[in-house]
Design a protein around this motif. Sequence first.
Motif, PDB file in Angstrom:
ATOM      1  N   GLY A 169       3.613 -10.403   0.778  1.00 65.13           N
ATOM      2  CA  GLY A 169       4.445  -9.854   1.839  1.00 65.13           C
ATOM      3  C   GLY A 169       3.817  -9.783   3.209  1.00 65.13           C
ATOM      4  N   ILE A 170       2.490  -9.657   3.288  1.00 70.33           N
ATOM      5  CA  ILE A 170       1.852  -9.491   4.589  1.00 70.33           C
ATOM      6  C   ILE A 170       1.302 -10.815   5.112  1.00 70.33           C
ATOM      7  N   SER A 171       0.440 -11.461   4.359  1.00 70.17           N
ATOM      8  CA  SER A 171      -0.157 -12.713   4.860  1.00 70.17           C
ATOM      9  C   SER A 171       0.700 -13.931   4.555  1.00 70.17           C
ATOM     10  N   ALA A 172       1.790 -13.757   3.788  1.00 71.91           N
ATOM     11  CA  ALA A 172       2.670 -14.876   3.412  1.00 71.91           C
ATOM     12  C   ALA A 172       1.841 -16.034   2.871  1.00 71.91           C
ATOM     13  N   SER A 173       1.028 -15.715   1.871  1.00 71.59           N
ATOM     14  CA  SER A 173       0.139 -16.699   1.237  1.00 71.59           C
ATOM     15  C   SER A 173      -0.801 -17.335   2.247  1.00 71.59           C
ATOM     16  N   ARG A 174      -1.321 -16.499   3.147  1.00 67.59           N
ATOM     17  CA  ARG A 174      -2.304 -16.892   4.168  1.00 67.59           C
ATOM     18  C   ARG A 174      -1.770 -17.894   5.181  1.00 67.59           C
ATOM     19  N   GLN A 175      -0.483 -17.882   5.430  1.00 65.48           N
ATOM     20  CA  GLN A 175       0.110 -18.798   6.392  1.00 65.48           C
ATOM     21  C   GLN A 175       0.196 -18.190   7.790  1.00 65.48           C
ATOM     22  N   LEU A 176      -0.156 -16.913   7.944  1.00 67.30           N
ATOM     23  CA  LEU A 176       0.036 -16.223   9.219  1.00 67.30           C
ATOM     24  C   LEU A 176      -1.286 -15.871   9.894  1.00 67.30           C
ATOM     25  N   ALA A 177      -1.248 -15.787  11.206  1.00 63.53           N
ATOM     26  CA  ALA A 177      -2.410 -15.368  11.979  1.00 63.53           C
ATOM     27  C   ALA A 177      -2.592 -13.858  11.853  1.00 63.53           C
ATOM     28  N   GLN A 178      -3.781 -13.371  12.209  1.00 64.97           N
ATOM     29  CA  GLN A 178      -4.102 -11.961  12.048  1.00 64.97           C
ATOM     30  C   GLN A 178      -3.149 -11.054  12.819  1.00 64.97           C
ATOM     31  N   ASP A 179      -2.779 -11.423  14.046  1.00 69.06           N
ATOM     32  CA  ASP A 179      -1.880 -10.558  14.817  1.00 69.06           C
ATOM     33  C   ASP A 179      -0.502 -10.477  14.165  1.00 69.06           C
ATOM     34  N   GLU A 180      -0.047 -11.558  13.536  1.00 68.41           N
ATOM     35  CA  GLU A 180       1.215 -11.529  12.810  1.00 68.41           C
ATOM     36  C   GLU A 180       1.107 -10.623  11.577  1.00 68.41           C
ATOM     37  N   CYS A 181      -0.043 -10.661  10.905  1.00 64.99           N
ATOM     38  CA  CYS A 181      -0.263  -9.777   9.749  1.00 64.99           C
ATOM     39  C   CYS A 181      -0.237  -8.318  10.188  1.00 64.99           C
ATOM     40  N   GLN A 182      -0.887  -8.018  11.301  1.00 63.04           N
ATOM     41  CA  GLN A 182      -0.886  -6.644  11.803  1.00 63.04           C
ATOM     42  C   GLN A 182       0.527  -6.191  12.139  1.00 63.04           C
ATOM     43  N   GLY A 183       1.331  -7.080  12.710  1.00 64.55           N
ATOM     44  CA  GLY A 183       2.729  -6.755  12.995  1.00 64.55           C
ATOM     45  C   GLY A 183       3.514  -6.465  11.730  1.00 64.55           C
ATOM     46  N   ARG A 184       3.278  -7.259  10.696  1.00 69.64           N
ATOM     47  CA  ARG A 184       3.962  -7.023   9.415  1.00 69.64           C
ATOM     48  C   ARG A 184       3.527  -5.698   8.795  1.00 69.64           C
ATOM     49  N   VAL A 185       2.231  -5.402   8.874  1.00 67.33           N
ATOM     50  CA  VAL A 185       1.737  -4.116   8.348  1.00 67.33           C
ATOM     51  C   VAL A 185       2.422  -2.980   9.099  1.00 67.33           C
ATOM     52  N   ARG A 186       2.471  -3.079  10.412  1.00 66.57           N
ATOM     53  CA  ARG A 186       3.105  -2.045  11.226  1.00 66.57           C
ATOM     54  C   ARG A 186       4.577  -1.886  10.836  1.00 66.57           C
ATOM     55  N   ASP A 187       5.275  -2.997  10.627  1.00 64.45           N
ATOM     56  CA  ASP A 187       6.686  -2.939  10.230  1.00 64.45           C
ATOM     57  C   ASP A 187       6.866  -2.229   8.890  1.00 64.45           C
ATOM     58  N   VAL A 188       6.026  -2.567   7.921  1.00 74.26           N
ATOM     59  CA  VAL A 188       6.120  -1.937   6.598  1.00 74.26           C
ATOM     60  C   VAL A 188       5.812  -0.447   6.696  1.00 74.26           C
ATOM     61  N   LEU A 189       4.762  -0.109   7.438  1.00 71.27           N
ATOM     62  CA  LEU A 189       4.393   1.302   7.581  1.00 71.27           C
ATOM     63  C   LEU A 189       5.461   2.085   8.337  1.00 71.27           C
ATOM     64  N   MET A 190       6.091   1.472   9.316  1.00 74.31           N
ATOM     65  CA  MET A 190       7.170   2.136  10.038  1.00 74.31           C
ATOM     66  C   MET A 190       8.369   2.358   9.116  1.00 74.31           C
ATOM     67  N   ALA A 191       8.676   1.394   8.278  1.00 74.89           N
ATOM     68  CA  ALA A 191       9.763   1.564   7.306  1.00 74.89           C
ATOM     69  C   ALA A 191       9.457   2.738   6.378  1.00 74.89           C
ATOM     70  N   LEU A 192       8.212   2.836   5.934  1.00 76.09           N
ATOM     71  CA  LEU A 192       7.810   3.955   5.078  1.00 76.09           C
ATOM     72  C   LEU A 192       7.932   5.275   5.836  1.00 76.09           C
ATOM     73  N   ARG A 193       7.432   5.310   7.051  1.00 74.82           N
ATOM     74  CA  ARG A 193       7.490   6.548   7.847  1.00 74.82           C
ATOM     75  C   ARG A 193       8.930   6.976   8.067  1.00 74.82           C
ATOM     76  N   LEU A 194       9.810   6.055   8.404  1.00 77.11           N
ATOM     77  CA  LEU A 194      11.219   6.386   8.597  1.00 77.11           C
ATOM     78  C   LEU A 194      11.845   6.906   7.312  1.00 77.11           C
ATOM     79  N   TYR A 195      11.491   6.288   6.181  1.00 77.64           N
ATOM     80  CA  TYR A 195      12.013   6.757   4.900  1.00 77.64           C
ATOM     81  C   TYR A 195      11.571   8.199   4.644  1.00 77.64           C
ATOM     82  N   ILE A 196      10.296   8.474   4.862  1.00 75.40           N
ATOM     83  CA  ILE A 196       9.765   9.821   4.634  1.00 75.40           C
ATOM     84  C   ILE A 196      10.444  10.832   5.557  1.00 75.40           C
ATOM     85  N   GLU A 197      10.676  10.460   6.811  1.00 69.10           N
ATOM     86  CA  GLU A 197      11.323  11.356   7.780  1.00 69.10           C
ATOM     87  C   GLU A 197      12.771  11.664   7.403  1.00 69.10           C
TER      88      GLU A 197
END
Length: 163
Positions: free
Chosen positions: A78-106
Motif C-alpha cells: 500500500g505505501i511503496s506500491a512494490s517499490r515503484q514510488l519515490a520517497q516523497d510519494e511514500c511519505q505522502g501515502r503514509v500521511r494520507d493513511v495516518l490522516m484517515a486513521l486520525r479522522l476515524y478516531i475523531e
Amino acid sequence: LPEAGCDAAEPATLQEAVFRARRDEEGVTAEGEDKASQRLMNRQEAIEAGILVDVSPIAETVGLRLSVGISRPLWELGISASRQLAQDECQGRVRDVLMALRLYIEQNEVKGPWIKFTALLSLPPAAAPQLCSLVAIAHRDPTAPHSLTLMLPEETSGISVAE
C-alpha cells in the motif's frame, strides 16, 4: 522512513508474509522450534528486523503523538506500491493513511485496541485509488508505552490482544 527511496530493508511480499503467518500458526519455525518457545519481539527489534516501519515522525505531524509503525506487507503493497514510488510519494501515502486513521478516531468511539478503518490507496497494478480496509492495533511495548501498529486485515489472523 527508510532512507533509500521506499525500500525498507529486506523485501517481503504479501504472499511471503501470509506464508510466514500460516507457518507460524502451525507452530513450526524455520529452525523447527516449538512455537511456545519463541520469544516475542519488542517494537524496536521489529523495526531493526525490517518487520515494522517506524512512521512516528509523520504521525506526529497529523496529530498522532505516539509511536506508530506500519507492517512490512502494508508497506510493500500500500505505501511503496512494490517499490515503484519515490520517497516523497511514500511519505505522502503514509500521511494520507495516518490522516484517515486520525479522522476515524475523531469521528468514532473506539472501545478496544483494534481499530478497523478505511483509506484511499492506489494498489498496483491499478492506478486509480480504491477504498482499502486497514487495521490499527493499540498496544504497549517496553520500548514505547503507547503504540499503534497499522497492518492489512489479512495479517491479524494470528494476533490476539488482551483488552
